[in-house]
Design an enzyme around this catalytic site. Structure first.
Site, PDB file in Angstrom:
ATOM      1  N   GLY A   2      45.792  39.210  25.306  1.00 16.15           N
ATOM      2  CA  GLY A   2      44.768  39.218  24.256  1.00 16.15           C
ATOM      3  C   GLY A   2      45.395  39.009  22.883  1.00 16.15           C
ATOM      4  O   GLY A   2      44.863  38.291  22.035  1.00 16.15           O
ATOM      5  N   HIS A  46      50.032  38.824  33.282  1.00 11.38           N
ATOM      6  CA  HIS A  46      50.129  37.553  32.566  1.00 11.38           C
ATOM      7  C   HIS A  46      51.113  36.568  33.202  1.00 11.38           C
ATOM      8  O   HIS A  46      51.341  35.493  32.664  1.00 11.38           O
ATOM      9  CB  HIS A  46      50.530  37.826  31.109  1.00 11.38           C
ATOM     10  CG  HIS A  46      49.692  38.890  30.463  1.00 11.38           C
ATOM     11  ND1 HIS A  46      48.357  38.710  30.184  1.00 11.38           N
ATOM     12  CD2 HIS A  46      49.984  40.168  30.091  1.00 11.38           C
ATOM     13  CE1 HIS A  46      47.871  39.819  29.641  1.00 11.38           C
ATOM     14  NE2 HIS A  46      48.830  40.717  29.576  1.00 11.38           N
TER      15      HIS A  46
HETATM   16  C1  LIG Z   1      47.256  46.681  25.248  1.00 12.43           C
HETATM   17  C2  LIG Z   1      48.301  45.993  26.058  1.00 12.43           C
HETATM   18  C3  LIG Z   1      47.838  45.398  27.384  1.00 12.43           C
HETATM   19  C4  LIG Z   1      47.271  44.075  27.189  1.00 12.43           C
HETATM   20  C5  LIG Z   1      46.427  43.548  28.115  1.00 12.43           C
HETATM   21  C6  LIG Z   1      45.775  42.280  27.855  1.00 12.43           C
HETATM   22  O1  LIG Z   1      46.128  41.522  26.995  1.00 12.43           O
HETATM   23  S1  LIG Z   1      44.373  41.921  28.824  1.00 12.43           S
HETATM   24  C7  LIG Z   1      43.763  40.350  28.179  1.00 12.43           C
HETATM   25  C8  LIG Z   1      42.893  40.480  26.981  1.00 12.43           C
HETATM   26  N1  LIG Z   1      41.671  41.204  27.208  1.00 12.43           N
HETATM   27  C9  LIG Z   1      40.635  40.662  27.933  1.00 12.43           C
HETATM   28  O2  LIG Z   1      40.750  39.584  28.478  1.00 12.43           O
HETATM   29  C10 LIG Z   1      39.350  41.478  28.007  1.00 12.43           C
HETATM   30  C11 LIG Z   1      38.154  40.597  27.755  1.00 12.43           C
HETATM   31  N2  LIG Z   1      36.941  41.398  27.749  1.00 12.43           N
HETATM   32  C12 LIG Z   1      36.242  41.705  28.874  1.00 12.43           C
HETATM   33  O3  LIG Z   1      36.616  41.265  29.967  1.00 12.43           O
HETATM   34  C13 LIG Z   1      35.027  42.588  28.743  1.00 12.43           C
HETATM   35  O4  LIG Z   1      34.577  42.578  27.414  1.00 12.43           O
HETATM   36  C14 LIG Z   1      35.310  44.076  29.158  1.00 12.43           C
HETATM   37  C15 LIG Z   1      35.700  44.124  30.666  1.00 12.43           C
HETATM   38  C16 LIG Z   1      36.436  44.682  28.322  1.00 12.43           C
HETATM   39  C17 LIG Z   1      34.029  44.907  28.937  1.00 12.43           C
HETATM   40  O5  LIG Z   1      32.985  44.264  29.587  1.00 12.43           O
HETATM   41  P1  LIG Z   1      31.819  45.089  30.299  1.00 12.43           P
HETATM   42  O6  LIG Z   1      30.800  44.099  30.748  1.00 12.43           O
HETATM   43  O7  LIG Z   1      32.416  46.031  31.313  1.00 12.43           O
HETATM   44  O8  LIG Z   1      31.299  45.961  29.067  1.00 12.43           O
HETATM   45  P2  LIG Z   1      29.785  46.187  28.607  1.00 12.43           P
HETATM   46  O9  LIG Z   1      29.318  45.032  27.825  1.00 12.43           O
HETATM   47  O10 LIG Z   1      28.972  46.627  29.772  1.00 12.43           O
HETATM   48  O11 LIG Z   1      29.964  47.406  27.593  1.00 12.43           O
HETATM   49  C18 LIG Z   1      30.284  48.708  28.034  1.00 12.43           C
HETATM   50  C19 LIG Z   1      30.676  49.535  26.818  1.00 12.43           C
HETATM   51  O12 LIG Z   1      31.990  49.165  26.394  1.00 12.43           O
HETATM   52  C20 LIG Z   1      31.961  48.642  25.069  1.00 12.43           C
HETATM   53  N3  LIG Z   1      32.792  47.436  25.067  1.00 12.43           N
HETATM   54  C21 LIG Z   1      32.519  46.260  25.664  1.00 12.43           C
HETATM   55  N4  LIG Z   1      33.514  45.400  25.471  1.00 12.43           N
HETATM   56  C22 LIG Z   1      34.447  46.048  24.727  1.00 12.43           C
HETATM   57  C23 LIG Z   1      35.687  45.667  24.192  1.00 12.43           C
HETATM   58  N5  LIG Z   1      36.205  44.441  24.372  1.00 12.43           N
HETATM   59  N6  LIG Z   1      36.376  46.569  23.478  1.00 12.43           N
HETATM   60  C24 LIG Z   1      35.880  47.791  23.260  1.00 12.43           C
HETATM   61  N7  LIG Z   1      34.685  48.204  23.745  1.00 12.43           N
HETATM   62  C25 LIG Z   1      33.996  47.341  24.478  1.00 12.43           C
HETATM   63  C26 LIG Z   1      30.513  48.309  24.754  1.00 12.43           C
HETATM   64  O13 LIG Z   1      30.242  48.424  23.386  1.00 12.43           O
HETATM   65  C27 LIG Z   1      29.765  49.304  25.620  1.00 12.43           C
HETATM   66  O14 LIG Z   1      29.638  50.539  24.936  1.00 12.43           O
HETATM   67  P3  LIG Z   1      28.157  51.005  24.424  1.00 12.43           P
HETATM   68  O15 LIG Z   1      27.692  49.899  23.522  1.00 12.43           O
HETATM   69  O16 LIG Z   1      27.382  51.140  25.667  1.00 12.43           O
HETATM   70  O17 LIG Z   1      28.407  52.306  23.719  1.00 12.43           O
END
Ligand SMILES: CCC/C=C/C(=O)SCCNC(=O)CCNC(=O)[C@H](O)C(C)(C)COP(=O)([O-])OP(=O)([O-])OC[C@H]1O[C@@H](n2cnc3c(N)ncnc32)[C@H](O)[C@@H]1OP(=O)([O-])[O-]
Length: 307
Positions: A229, A211
């Site tokens: 997030g 970040h």
């Molecule tokens: C904690 C402290 C650290 C902090 C760090 C931050 O703040 S970072 C900043 C804040 N965070 C961000 O910026 C992250 C923003 N999010 C992203 O970039 C994307 O959503 C991703 C990379 C997390 C997943 O994308 P993708 O294209 O690789 O995923 P896909 O659509 O191919 O699905 C594959 C499987 O995973 C499941 N699943 C999908 N999404 C989520 C989820 N969010 N959550 C949970 N599960 C999720 C989905 O249901 C599926 O399961 P199913 O149905 O097959 O059993």
């Protein structure tokens, strides 16, 4: 891809040490500023109370999403979980579920009890869910529960079974993927984040260089550092309290958010809200890219008569 030392049984049975977190009114106010309180109006009557009270800082109100700060440093704990193998540079925050059991005092010492609540092999990723119950140390009362879901890119494929390994120890209906209605939203709030938003938010305790450091952000696949997030979630829930709770934070009983896409500091957040009895469904979009970045719900204890 996970290697042979990845051990799901060892991960889910791990007993975390009890941790403590102490905060003061200064942390409460700094957090509120980090999630945009009074960002467009320094005397906003529904938000000034999060940072200032005429009778003294001991009377300031605490936003319910402040709960997420109690688990500050949790990412370091995940990295040390026996049996878990992943590249910390590729970790993304996937979801957050928060239950509020008592309104938060303006200062307190918190005791955290953590356990693994979920572990799922998604092939290209592993999803890890950790539940933390936070008690006020002085009274012993349960204040809140956080369930943090992290998406560990590149760490999947550890299953030795078909279908792939999936463990969950909580009711599935707490994290149902939110279906956004086709109807016009009941309320909409637009908030500009500042270029320095993540630099300000990190002072609340999440110092992950994703970040703040352009090189680390590049390794993680982003053109520049991204917003936390939980900062985006804080903006969205603050908007809901302002629009639908007449500015009363204690109406919020539980919160769920799924992070769909990253946000770059400086982008404009548009939070759309739909009322379904005592549940507010919401979706936050980024105006500049016209993309949804967060979806979720907030359960309210009682609705205000102004609705
Ligand atoms: C904690 C402290 C650290 C902090 C760090 C931050 O703040 S970072 C900043 C804040 N965070 C961000 O910026 C992250 C923003 N999010 C992203 O970039 C994307 O959503 C991703 C990379 C997390 C997943 O994308 P993708 O294209 O690789 O995923 P896909 O659509 O191919 O699905 C594959 C499987 O995973 C499941 N699943 C999908 N999404 C989520 C989820 N969010 N959550 C949970 N599960 C999720 C989905 O249901 C599926 O399961 P199913 O149905 O097959 O059993």
């Amino acid at each position: 891809m996970a290697d042979n030392s990845f051990d799901p049984q060892q991960i889910i049975s791990y007993e975390f040490p009890v941790t403590t977190f102490t905060y003061t009114e200064r942390d409460v106010a700094l957090y509120a500023l980090g999630v945009g309180a009074c960002g467009s109006d320094a005397v906003d009557e529904k938000e000034l109370k999060y940072v200032y009270h005429k009778d003294g800082q001991g009377f300031i109100k605490v936003l319910p999403t402040f709960a997420a700060l109690f688990i500050t440093g949790a990412t370091d704990t995940f990295a040390k979980l026996p049996g878990l193998q992943f590249d910390p540079n590729l970790l993304l925050h996937g979801q957050q579920y928060i239950e509020i059991h008592k309104p938060f005092p303006s200062s307190a010492c918190i005791e955290n009890r953590m356990e693994v609540a979920g572990l799922h092999d998604k092939g290209k990723a592993t999803i890890l869910e950790v539940e933390t119950k936070s008690y006020e140390k002085k009274s012993g009362e349960l204040l809140c529960m956080n369930r943090t879901t992290v998406y560990l890119r590149g760490a999947g494929g550890f299953s030795k079974t078909s279908p792939p390994y999936s463990y969950r120890k909580y009711p599935a209906n707490q994290v149902l993927t939110v279906k956004i209605p086709n109807s016009q939203p009941f309320a909409v709030q637009e908030d500009c984040t500042h270029q320095s938003q993540a630099l300000l938010y990190r002072l609340s305790g999440d110092y992950n260089p994703l970040h703040s450091d352009p090189t680390v952000a590049g390794v993680a696949g982003f053109s520049r550092p991204i917003l936390h997030g939980l900062c985006t979630l804080g903006f969205a829930v603050r908007a809901i309290i302002k629009r639908l709770c007449n500015g009363e934070p204690t109406l919020v009983k539980s919160i769920f958010g799924r992070f769909l896409l990253h946000v770059y500091p400086g982008e404009t957040l548009i939070t759309e809200m739909w009322l379904e009895s005592s549940k507010v469904l919401f979706q936050t979009k980024v105006r500049e890219r016209n993309k949804a970045v967060l979806t979720g719900y907030v359960v309210l204890g009682q609705l205000t008569s102004s609705l």
